[in-house]
Each structure stands twice: as C-alpha cells, then as structure tokens.
Design an enzyme around this catalytic site. Sequence first.
Site, PDB file in Angstrom:
ATOM      1  N   PHE A 122      74.475  39.461  20.595  1.00 61.56           N
ATOM      2  CA  PHE A 122      73.183  39.659  19.911  1.00 61.56           C
ATOM      3  C   PHE A 122      72.359  40.624  20.753  1.00 61.56           C
ATOM      4  CE2 PHE A 122      68.723  38.133  19.427  1.00 61.56           C
ATOM      5  CZ  PHE A 122      68.583  38.112  18.047  1.00 61.56           C
ATOM      6  N   GLU A 126      65.308  45.232  25.202  1.00 62.83           N
ATOM      7  CA  GLU A 126      65.404  46.610  25.727  1.00 62.83           C
ATOM      8  C   GLU A 126      64.608  46.699  27.030  1.00 62.83           C
ATOM      9  OE1 GLU A 126      64.322  49.497  22.759  1.00 62.83           O
ATOM     10  OE2 GLU A 126      65.734  48.660  21.300  1.00 62.83           O
ATOM     11  N   GLY A 241      69.190  29.768  17.450  1.00 60.54           N
ATOM     12  CA  GLY A 241      69.594  30.062  18.832  1.00 60.54           C
ATOM     13  C   GLY A 241      68.857  29.179  19.815  1.00 60.54           C
ATOM     14  N   GLU A 355      66.293  33.852  25.194  1.00 54.91           N
ATOM     15  CA  GLU A 355      65.955  33.478  23.801  1.00 54.91           C
ATOM     16  C   GLU A 355      64.480  33.084  23.675  1.00 54.91           C
ATOM     17  OE1 GLU A 355      68.816  31.827  21.265  1.00 54.91           O
ATOM     18  OE2 GLU A 355      70.483  32.752  22.332  1.00 54.91           O
ATOM     19  N   GLU A 359      56.642  30.720  27.866  1.00 52.27           N
ATOM     20  CA  GLU A 359      55.336  31.197  27.372  1.00 52.27           C
ATOM     21  C   GLU A 359      55.458  31.584  25.894  1.00 52.27           C
ATOM     22  OE1 GLU A 359      56.741  32.046  30.229  1.00 52.27           O
ATOM     23  OE2 GLU A 359      55.293  31.271  31.678  1.00 52.27           O
TER      24      GLU A 359
HETATM   25  N1  CAA Z   1      60.994  32.164  12.825  1.00 47.48           N
HETATM   26  C1  CAA Z   1      60.719  32.781  11.652  1.00 47.48           C
HETATM   27  N2  CAA Z   1      59.795  33.756  11.519  1.00 47.48           N
HETATM   28  C2  CAA Z   1      59.126  34.111  12.634  1.00 47.48           C
HETATM   29  C3  CAA Z   1      59.345  33.511  13.893  1.00 47.48           C
HETATM   30  C4  CAA Z   1      60.340  32.501  13.954  1.00 47.48           C
HETATM   31  N3  CAA Z   1      60.654  31.886  15.125  1.00 47.48           N
HETATM   32  N4  CAA Z   1      58.535  34.085  14.805  1.00 47.48           N
HETATM   33  C5  CAA Z   1      57.813  35.012  14.146  1.00 47.48           C
HETATM   34  N5  CAA Z   1      58.178  35.029  12.844  1.00 47.48           N
HETATM   35  C6  CAA Z   1      57.653  35.867  11.766  1.00 47.48           C
HETATM   36  C7  CAA Z   1      56.173  35.553  11.538  1.00 47.48           C
HETATM   37  O1  CAA Z   1      56.024  34.462  10.654  1.00 47.48           O
HETATM   38  C8  CAA Z   1      55.671  36.841  10.919  1.00 47.48           C
HETATM   39  O2  CAA Z   1      56.057  36.895   9.565  1.00 47.48           O
HETATM   40  P1  CAA Z   1      55.116  37.652   8.474  1.00 47.48           P
HETATM   41  O3  CAA Z   1      55.108  39.091   8.890  1.00 47.48           O
HETATM   42  O4  CAA Z   1      55.845  37.400   7.189  1.00 47.48           O
HETATM   43  O5  CAA Z   1      53.784  37.008   8.588  1.00 47.48           O
HETATM   44  C9  CAA Z   1      56.488  37.892  11.670  1.00 47.48           C
HETATM   45  O6  CAA Z   1      57.654  37.234  12.173  1.00 47.48           O
HETATM   46  C10 CAA Z   1      55.738  38.490  12.836  1.00 47.48           C
HETATM   47  O7  CAA Z   1      55.321  37.416  13.640  1.00 47.48           O
HETATM   48  P2  CAA Z   1      54.173  37.541  14.708  1.00 47.48           P
HETATM   49  O8  CAA Z   1      52.962  38.191  14.073  1.00 47.48           O
HETATM   50  O9  CAA Z   1      53.991  36.235  15.376  1.00 47.48           O
HETATM   51  O10 CAA Z   1      54.834  38.629  15.668  1.00 47.48           O
HETATM   52  P3  CAA Z   1      54.419  39.005  17.122  1.00 47.48           P
HETATM   53  O11 CAA Z   1      55.021  40.349  17.337  1.00 47.48           O
HETATM   54  O12 CAA Z   1      52.994  38.774  17.401  1.00 47.48           O
HETATM   55  O13 CAA Z   1      55.150  37.891  18.040  1.00 47.48           O
HETATM   56  C11 CAA Z   1      57.039  36.805  19.003  1.00 47.48           C
HETATM   57  C12 CAA Z   1      56.440  37.549  17.823  1.00 47.48           C
HETATM   58  C13 CAA Z   1      57.030  35.334  18.647  1.00 47.48           C
HETATM   59  C14 CAA Z   1      56.347  36.989  20.322  1.00 47.48           C
HETATM   60  C15 CAA Z   1      58.457  37.402  19.041  1.00 47.48           C
HETATM   61  O14 CAA Z   1      58.371  38.764  19.433  1.00 47.48           O
HETATM   62  C16 CAA Z   1      59.405  36.662  19.929  1.00 47.48           C
HETATM   63  O15 CAA Z   1      59.955  35.656  19.534  1.00 47.48           O
HETATM   64  N6  CAA Z   1      59.665  37.180  21.149  1.00 47.48           N
HETATM   65  C17 CAA Z   1      60.674  36.677  22.012  1.00 47.48           C
HETATM   66  C18 CAA Z   1      61.938  37.453  21.787  1.00 47.48           C
HETATM   67  C19 CAA Z   1      63.149  36.711  22.240  1.00 47.48           C
HETATM   68  O16 CAA Z   1      63.271  35.510  22.058  1.00 47.48           O
HETATM   69  N7  CAA Z   1      64.087  37.448  22.812  1.00 47.48           N
HETATM   70  C20 CAA Z   1      65.298  36.905  23.241  1.00 47.48           C
HETATM   71  C21 CAA Z   1      66.400  37.897  23.056  1.00 47.48           C
HETATM   72  S1  CAA Z   1      68.012  37.215  22.921  1.00 47.48           S
HETATM   73  C22 CAA Z   1      68.425  36.708  24.477  1.00 47.48           C
HETATM   74  O17 CAA Z   1      67.689  36.085  25.129  1.00 47.48           O
HETATM   75  C23 CAA Z   1      69.717  37.065  25.066  1.00 47.48           C
HETATM   76  C24 CAA Z   1      70.843  36.186  24.801  1.00 47.48           C
HETATM   77  O18 CAA Z   1      71.811  36.693  24.336  1.00 47.48           O
HETATM   78  C25 CAA Z   1      70.860  34.751  25.197  1.00 47.48           C
END
Ligand code: CAA
Length: 370
Positions: A122, A126, A241, A355, A359
């Site tokens: 996945f 970046e 996840g 994931e 925070e």
């Molecule tokens: N489930 C479903 N929808 C979601 C959601 C969730 N968990 N989180 C946000 N959304 C939706 C919101 O409802 C919103 O929908 P609408 O546009 O329809 O209203 C849209 O997404 C935008 O949401 P926000 O306005 O809250 O967006 P934001 O940019 O302010 O914040 C965030 C979003 C929650 C901070 C998000 O960027 C986030 O989750 N960040 C963390 C990223 C992450 O987990 N990265 C991990 C990468 S994978 C990894 O770790 C490696 C691996 O392989 C193990």
Amino acid sequence: MEGLLTEKQRLWREQVAKFAQHQVFPEVEAMEQGQFPRALLAEMGRKGFLGIPIPATYQGLGADFTTYIIAIHELSKVSATIGVIVSVHTSVVTMPILAFGTNQQKTSYVPLLASGQKLGAFCLTEPTAGSDASSILLRAERADEYYVLNGTKIFITSGGEADLYLVFAVTDPASTKKNISAFIVEEDTPGFTIGKDEKKMGLHGSKTVTLHFDGVRIPKEQLLGEEGEGFHIAMSSLNAGRIGIAAQSLGIAEAAFNETVTYFKRNPAGLESTIRLGDMATKWEAAKLLVYQAASYKQANRPVTKEASMAKLFASKTAVEISTEAIHLLGMAGYTNRYNVERYFRDAKICEIYEGTSEIQRLVICKQLI
Ligand code: CAA
C-alpha cells in the site's frame, strides 16, 4: 472475550495459535536477522492465511472479518512481522481491490492475492506527506490510453518483495479535494524501481522501502475506482487497516504479558512487583474489547471510523506500556535477548506510528464526535 467469539471462531483461534507455534516460531530468529519470510508466506498462502476475509469465489477462505482479526492477533503473539505483512496485504490491498475494483481487476488480481501467489503493498506516504495524506505530490498524468506516474513513495511495507502495489497519485492538481486517484501497479512495470531499504528498530523481517516512479506508464484499466476517488479509497481502507494494526498491537501486548507471568512463576518476586501484573492484565483486556468491538462493527458493515481509530490508539499504547513494563519487571534479563520482551518492546513502538500516528487517531476520533 471468550463469550464474544463463536465456537467456530474459538476453534479457529486454536488452529492459528498452533500454526504460529509450529510454523512461524521456528522462523522468528531468521526474521530477526533481517530475512524476509518468503517461504513461510507461500505456505501461509496455500493454507488460506492471505485471504481470510475474501470470498471463496476469489480463492479466499470466505471467513468473516472477526475471524481475520483473530488470525492477526494470534500470529502477532509469535511474530509482529508476520502480523503486519498479512494485515497490509489483506486490509489495505486485497480488500480495496475487491471493494472498488472492476470485474476485470477483481478476477485478475484478487484470487492471486488471496491465495498468496502475489503479495500486495500500500503506497501512500511520501517524503513531504505522512500524516497529511491529502498533500501527496506523486503525479499521474493521463496520456491517451495510459497514466504516466512520476514521483516517490517512502516507508512502504513489503516494498521490493511485493508483486502488486496500490499507489495513490494526484490526477487533478487544480482540485483541492478530489485530486487523488488509486492505481494498481505491477512490480515489473518499466520505470518503477526500489530505493532505500530502511534499517528499523523492530519488525526486522518486514521490508520498509522507498519506491521511485520515473515515467511509469500504467494502462488506464489499472485505475482503481473513479478518478478522484483515491483519497476516499485510502481512508476507508485504512479503517480496516487500523483494526489490523490494533490486533497486531494486542498480540504483542499479550505476548509480553504472558512472558512476564511465566517469568514470575519461575522467579517469584515481591508483592510490589507482582501486583503490577494486575494493571497490565486490565489494560490488555480493555484493549481486547476495543479491538473486537471494532472488528464486529466492520463485519456488520456499520460505520467504523471512530471505533477503528479508538482500537488502534488504545491497543498500540497498551502494547508499548506492557512491553516496557515487562522489560522493567524482568530487570536486566528483560533488557537482554535471553527473553523476547526486548523484541516485543522494539516491535510495539511502530504500532503508535504507522497507519496513522496516535495524534492522527485522536484527530479522527474528534472529527467523528464533533
Ligand atoms: N474513513 C472514511 N472516510 C474518512 C476517514 C476515514 N478514516 N478519514 C477521513 N475521511 C473522509 C472525510 O469524511 C472527508 O470526507 P468528505 O470529503 O466526503 O467530507 C474526507 O475524507 C476528508 O477528510 P478530512 O477533511 O478529515 O481530511 P484532512 O485532510 O483534514 O485529514 C486525515 C485527514 C485524517 C488527517 C488523513 O490525512 C489521515 O488519516 N492521515 C494519516 C494517513 C495515514 O494513516 N497514513 C498511513 C500510511 S500507510 C502506512 O502506515 C504504511 C504501512 O504500510 C503499514
């Protein structure tokens, strides 16, 4: 907890625990030395562990989501490396292709993923977009029947070992919200190369690498979902996840707790030390309830964003606290590799980071509450 599982799920848990002891445990040392567990994963694929919640029509086990989470929990008690590889492969690669894919994508990829013939990765993070996932820069430009991908992804679990990459890229830089799309990229696509292989504090058997996309031409049929639907696909996949990572945390916490109990049985300690087991056990039981509650919501197709984040937030904190406490209670012995608690401690910390950091989980929970 016992009462929360069906008889079939309890039997499954015993079956997974036996597999973990007999097949996974003998590989732990090699994984600690940095060996990726390819042969073990192939065997797990043959046994159905790489497609537990995937329907039998797509070569999965056709089990429910809780049954899948039981497996991540039990496998992670023995190896958190195996826990994360299976969780990423299933929750954030195979399940989204099944949920958002065209018939062609589902029939081409899901059976191969579910049977373990192909491994998934996945690709969201970046160099300048970690927690703020919507600010990714990797560009996918449409050119006739193709999209051309340029950019870099970092910290990609199973990168370099995986066969299929679910890649999030910007298709419409002018749009602020719906500018991200998801693509299925095969590992041998020209212009796609593997970069830095990170040396990590824990999870030594799992790969964490940089990926470079240099004019990678992807047929338009490899777009997953609609153009602009990528952020939604990423977020909804991360809900499943995060329950997987919560179950991984639970496995680590339980293993650290069990090792401490075994140690105390052999080396009786004073009351002051022994009663600390009470706190450890209570936290672990509370984490278990949150994890299995989130799994049951997901299984029932109920909204699960808040529950998934709460489970991950609390279970990862519990894994860090219990493994830290376990080292402290075992004393100098706990700090050495005579016992596994130092490995659990090293493996636990990442659960508070990947994931979505703790925070981010708090932010997600708050957004759901207000
Ligand atoms: N489930 C479903 N929808 C979601 C959601 C969730 N968990 N989180 C946000 N959304 C939706 C919101 O409802 C919103 O929908 P609408 O546009 O329809 O209203 C849209 O997404 C935008 O949401 P926000 O306005 O809250 O967006 P934001 O940019 O302010 O914040 C965030 C979003 C929650 C901070 C998000 O960027 C986030 O989750 N960040 C963390 C990223 C992450 O987990 N990265 C991990 C990468 S994978 C990894 O770790 C490696 C691996 O392989 C193990």
